[in-house]
Design an enzyme around this catalytic site. Sequence first.
Site, PDB file in Angstrom:
ATOM      1  N   LYS A  55       0.825  -1.313  -0.033  1.00  0.00           N
ATOM      2  CA  LYS A  55      -0.025  -0.035   0.046  1.00  0.00           C
ATOM      3  C   LYS A  55       0.824   1.315   0.057  1.00  0.00           C
ATOM      4  O   LYS A  55       0.511   2.104  -0.673  1.00  0.00           O
ATOM      5  CB  LYS A  55      -1.107  -0.174   1.477  1.00  0.00           C
ATOM      6  CG  LYS A  55      -2.108  -1.002   1.194  1.00  0.00           C
ATOM      7  CD  LYS A  55      -2.810  -1.190   2.444  1.00  0.00           C
ATOM      8  CE  LYS A  55      -3.907  -2.127   2.373  1.00  0.00           C
ATOM      9  NZ  LYS A  55      -4.642  -2.184   3.510  1.00  0.00           N
ATOM     10  N   GLY A  69      -1.074   1.356   6.337  1.00  0.00           N
ATOM     11  CA  GLY A  69      -1.440   0.030   7.156  1.00  0.00           C
ATOM     12  C   GLY A  69      -2.283  -0.993   6.661  1.00  0.00           C
ATOM     13  O   GLY A  69      -2.881  -0.812   6.028  1.00  0.00           O
ATOM     14  N   ASP A  70      -2.083  -2.074   7.639  1.00  0.00           N
ATOM     15  CA  ASP A  70      -3.031  -3.155   7.161  1.00  0.00           C
ATOM     16  C   ASP A  70      -3.355  -3.718   8.531  1.00  0.00           C
ATOM     17  O   ASP A  70      -2.349  -4.136   9.468  1.00  0.00           O
ATOM     18  CB  ASP A  70      -2.376  -4.086   6.181  1.00  0.00           C
ATOM     19  CG  ASP A  70      -3.582  -4.934   5.705  1.00  0.00           C
ATOM     20  OD1 ASP A  70      -4.512  -4.296   5.130  1.00  0.00           O
ATOM     21  OD2 ASP A  70      -3.584  -6.084   6.162  1.00  0.00           O
ATOM     22  N   THR A  71      -4.554  -3.991   8.906  1.00  0.00           N
ATOM     23  CA  THR A  71      -4.968  -4.909   9.993  1.00  0.00           C
ATOM     24  C   THR A  71      -5.520  -6.299   9.740  1.00  0.00           C
ATOM     25  O   THR A  71      -6.333  -6.359   8.883  1.00  0.00           O
ATOM     26  CB  THR A  71      -5.918  -4.062  10.832  1.00  0.00           C
ATOM     27  OG1 THR A  71      -5.137  -2.787  11.299  1.00  0.00           O
ATOM     28  CG2 THR A  71      -6.444  -4.892  12.076  1.00  0.00           C
TER      29      THR A  71
END
Length: 191
Positions: A55, A69-71
Site C-alpha cells: 500500500k 497500514g493493514d490490520t
Amino acid sequence: MGSPKLILASASPRRRELIARLGLSPDAINPADIDETPAKGELPRDYAKRMAREKAEAAASEDGFVLAGDTVVAAGRRILPKAEDEATARKCLELLSGRRHRVLSAIALRAPDGSIRERLSETVVLFKRLSTEEIDAYIASGEWDGKAGGYAIQGIAEGLIARIQGSHSGVVGLPLYETRALLKAAGFQIA
C-alpha cells in the site's frame, strides 16, 4: 524548515481519527488500490506486513512520506476475511467465540527517496463465549460491515471482549505507539 508532508494511504476514517491523536493531520489522503488476496500458504504476520508495504508503494510520492497500514485478524494460522456480508460476519464471530485470536496491525512509512520503514503490532484478543442471541444482536448492529474478522473493537463488540493484551489502537486499525516511533525516526515533529 517545516515538517515533511505526510500522505495517508488509506481512506479509513478510523485511521484519520487515530493519527489525529498523535497531533497530526495528513496533508493528503491517497488510498492505495491493490490486490489484497493472501498468497497461498502465506502466514498472517507476513501477509499484514506485505499489505502495508504494498500500500505504501502503491501510494508512493516524491512530495512526502506515505504512511500505510493493514490490520489482519488471525485465528491460529488462518487469516480471517473482512466481513462483507452477514454470513461471513457470523462465521467469524462463531469461530472467535470463547477463544483467543491475534490482531496484527502492520504499518509502513515510505520516504520520498523510496526507503521504507516498517513496524508490526501484535495484540491478543479474547472474546467471551458468545450466545446465538449475542451474535444475532451484533449482526443486527451492522458494525461488522467491512471489518477484518467481522467486528469493530471500538463499538458494541468491546462489551463482548473478555481480555485484550497489546495495542487497543492496533486492533482499531493503527497502532499509535509504533506509528509514533516510526514517524519520529523519520524526523516528524511529534509532542
